[in-house]
Design an enzyme around this catalytic site. Structure first.
Site, PDB file in Angstrom:
ATOM      1  N   THR A  11       0.780  -1.254   0.072  1.00 57.33           N
ATOM      2  CA  THR A  11      -0.016  -0.113   0.169  1.00 57.33           C
ATOM      3  C   THR A  11       0.996   1.321  -0.044  1.00 57.33           C
ATOM      4  O   THR A  11       1.833   1.124   0.555  1.00 57.33           O
ATOM      5  CB  THR A  11      -0.922   0.096   1.080  1.00 57.33           C
ATOM      6  OG1 THR A  11      -0.142   0.295   2.398  1.00 57.33           O
ATOM      7  CG2 THR A  11      -1.691  -1.183   1.251  1.00 57.33           C
ATOM      8  N   ILE A  19       8.732   5.749  -0.094  1.00 63.91           N
ATOM      9  CA  ILE A  19       9.393   4.259   0.384  1.00 63.91           C
ATOM     10  C   ILE A  19       8.459   3.332  -0.283  1.00 63.91           C
ATOM     11  O   ILE A  19       9.000   2.188  -0.648  1.00 63.91           O
ATOM     12  CB  ILE A  19       9.246   4.203   1.884  1.00 63.91           C
ATOM     13  CG1 ILE A  19      10.269   5.227   2.543  1.00 63.91           C
ATOM     14  CG2 ILE A  19       9.510   2.903   2.668  1.00 63.91           C
ATOM     15  CD1 ILE A  19       9.989   5.376   4.105  1.00 63.91           C
ATOM     16  N   TYR A 152      -0.237  11.900  13.903  1.00 67.64           N
ATOM     17  CA  TYR A 152       0.358  10.891  13.026  1.00 67.64           C
ATOM     18  C   TYR A 152       1.147   9.967  14.026  1.00 67.64           C
ATOM     19  O   TYR A 152       1.192   8.836  13.898  1.00 67.64           O
ATOM     20  CB  TYR A 152       1.504  11.505  12.477  1.00 67.64           C
ATOM     21  CG  TYR A 152       2.406  10.840  11.701  1.00 67.64           C
ATOM     22  CD1 TYR A 152       2.055   9.953  10.644  1.00 67.64           C
ATOM     23  CD2 TYR A 152       3.730  10.637  12.270  1.00 67.64           C
ATOM     24  CE1 TYR A 152       2.987   9.127   9.954  1.00 67.64           C
ATOM     25  CE2 TYR A 152       4.823   9.669  11.521  1.00 67.64           C
ATOM     26  CZ  TYR A 152       4.238   9.115  10.425  1.00 67.64           C
ATOM     27  OH  TYR A 152       5.208   8.100   9.719  1.00 67.64           O
TER      28      TYR A 152
END
Length: 240
Positions: A11, A19, A152
């Site tokens: 994903t 990345i 986050y």
């Protein structure tokens, strides 16, 4: 596209410099059939902007904040390539904000994308997994950043706990589960002054690259990583 090659779903493969793209390319080089997800609307609203990339054998755009996306994505992958035996969770929502200025909407979206979506994807993967016992792989990208990046960091901390639970509960199904913390990685968001600061703080004297993370994910997904599970692995050149 079907063959005897194993299938991996990665994903968050939306940017050439990301990345996720490096992981998809490395797994392809390792012999995997690679399916990817991306969500261009996220990159379009971030400072770095869109940087579309086409890697792997199959790609689908999916808003993973939608609870129905996980099953839909796996259905599309199975129809195109076959059932996945590896799941690499490289997507994220990451918008800087602190304790006092984080909005409720931002907090909820971070947890929807970084925590709930990962749980739903891991659950869907486990329910469908029918490969040889011990061949199943889950690898999630995590982070210990949280100061001035509260939603986050908090959502990634919850993801870490999900990985620990997955390793224990899904182990009997023949699935390993690990998290990789790659530290500050040069994917286009690090400016000159910050680059200097990070290099100075890193014993190896350089920034992390997407390939650094991809190499570790490759090991964990391969046969040599079969005995590693339930681990939160930090691979950041000594930064932490």
């Amino acid at each position: 596209m079907r063959s005897e090659r194993p299938v991996a779903l990665v994903t968050g493969v939306g940017r050439r410099a990301g990345i996720g793209a490096a992981i998809a390319e490395r797994l392809s080089a390792d012999g995997w059939l690679v399916a990817c997800t991306h969500w261009q609307a996220y990159d379009a609203r971030m400072p770095w902007g869109p940087d579309p990339v086409q890697v792997g054998d199959f790609s689908v755009e999916a808003d993973l904040a939608d609870p129905s996306a996980a099953a839909w994505v796996f259905d599309r992958v199975a129809a195109s390539l076959g059932e996945a035996t590896a799941l690499v969770l490289a997507h994220c929502e990451s918008v800087d904000s602190g304790f006092l200025d984080t909005s409720l909407e931002s907090f909820d979206r971070h947890f929807a994308v970084n925590t709930r979506a990962n749980w739903l994807l891991m659950r869907e993967f486990a329910m469908r997994f029918a490969g040889p016992h011990g061949a199943g792989r889950i690898v999630a990208l995590t982070s210990d950043a949280v100061v001035h990046n509260v939603p986050y960091g908090a959502s990634k901390g919850a993801l870490d706990r999900l990985i620990v639970a997955a390793a224990t509960e899904l182990g009997p199904r023949g699935i390993t589960a690990n998290a990789v913390n790659p530290g500050p990685t040069d994917t286009g968001w690090i400016d000159g002054p910050l680059s200097t600061t990070l290099r100075t703080r890193t014993p190896l004297g350089r920034l992390g690259t997407p390939l650094d993370c991809a190499n570790l994910v490759s090991f964990l997904c391969g046969p040599d990583g079969a005995w590693v599970t339930g681990q939160l692995l930090t691979s950041n050149g000594g930064f932490s």
